[in-house]
Design an enzyme around this catalytic site. Sequence first.
Site, PDB file in Angstrom:
ATOM      1  N   GLU A  34     114.806 -52.288  24.538  1.00  0.00           N
ATOM      2  CA  GLU A  34     114.623 -52.473  25.982  1.00  0.00           C
ATOM      3  C   GLU A  34     113.858 -53.749  26.315  1.00  0.00           C
ATOM      4  O   GLU A  34     113.987 -54.279  27.406  1.00  0.00           O
ATOM      5  CB  GLU A  34     113.903 -51.255  26.593  1.00  0.00           C
ATOM      6  N   ASP A  60     119.065 -47.800  18.233  1.00  0.00           N
ATOM      7  CA  ASP A  60     117.791 -48.207  18.806  1.00  0.00           C
ATOM      8  C   ASP A  60     116.935 -46.952  18.975  1.00  0.00           C
ATOM      9  O   ASP A  60     117.437 -45.832  18.870  1.00  0.00           O
ATOM     10  CB  ASP A  60     117.985 -48.966  20.126  1.00  0.00           C
TER      11      ASP A  60
END
Length: 457
Positions: A185, A115
């Site tokens: 997130e 990520d």
Amino acid sequence: MVTTSWSAHLPNKMKYFAIVASFVCVLSAPVLAEDLSRFVDGELAGLVGTYKGIHAHPELSHHEAMTAALLATELRKAGFTVTEHVGKYQDGTQAYGVVAILENGPGPRLLIRTDMDALPIVEETGVSYASHAVSKNPAGQEVGVMHACGHDVHVTTMIGTARALANSRAKWHGTVMLIGQPSEETLDGAKAMLADHLYERFGTPNLAIALHDTNALAAGTVGITSGPALAGVTSVDVTLRGIGGHGAQPQNGKDPVVMAGEFIVQVQTVVSRQENPRDPSVVTIGDIHGGTKRNVIPNEVKLELTTRAFSDKAMQIILDGIRHAAQGVALSAGVPEDRQPIVTIIDNESGPATYNNPALAARVKAALINSLGAQNVFDEDPIMASEDFGLFGLDGHRIPTVMFWLGAMDPVKLTAAQAAGKSLPGPHTSLFEPVPEPTLRTGVTAMTGVAIALLRR
Ligand SMILES: [Zn+2]
Ligand SMILES: [Zn+2]
């Protein structure tokens, strides 16, 4: 501006690996691990520089332009075929997803994911490469930005892993598919890449792996869980509607603040009284808003909930329980039909549990032990935090996935904290401080070792 200094070292390393590779078929596993660790040592100074650059320049979810461009550039330099801007969000905007492919003969197709996004947190670690970045959040407010979840560690580890794999092609066969995923997130990055036909365009992987750093383990060590590893999350908004009025005349209204008080207590019994205690779940109300003045009964109270569970059944019990509790307090308050509570599931902030396929987890664990030594590989319990990595496994866990934990803490500080019965500041805090060199060394060694093990015939 993020700069790297690694490339100057690369030609020698490539030569070195070409020589090593020609002997590969007669080398035993421990010797392979030794070669890998020598290669990683040579890359480390450059990777630490890259890490500090990314750390100092964090970008919020949906805005990872620089980070994605840096990752794409480095993966291209490492010899991968790279596609940028992969991913479409629900609102139609383009995501900064990166896909990098390296084909190396017939064999499995292995997806490795990092990520890339950071969090709206003002950094307080005091490190020399700390972030001073500010940005606007979706509400338009100015916020500090920090890589407080260590996605900078993950990006840098992927760059190191890409170089190591590209330079050791004689050791493995198949296709490596590296994914730079945006917006973890906000839990809509993996979704956006899959919605942009990730697998139709770049091939469906046979296996998918990822790592995440942790404050629970010392740098130099890793952890792995077999089976359910991280909980699924469903975000829920609840609006309790009443009838506003004068604070001195409650008999003329229906007070949603009192209803909210009852709802908060009632909803806690869902986990404690309705769920199977052997199937863990969580309901947290993190945000509540209602009213403007002490002597005014407001029209409504808004609550924001996060719920966690490993099984679909446990999650359904939570969601039913929230609806029933909301309807129940409205009913007992005598709220009219047209002012019933509104319960909304926020799809964009929800994701499935991360399930580590047991057979794949066993192979990954064996590879980690081979790369790092048994004393540095720990079995970890599942945790209630959540991830969207599991989406790459598709519905029904059709593609086996494993995410393992990368220790990121200074071993001396961690031992001292544990001796005092404390833990070091963890992800999503302003003081989360991975120690760069040993964390990156272990991350690249572990991920490369695992990838080669899964791609060997
Ligand atoms: Zn996070
Ligand atoms: Zn994270």
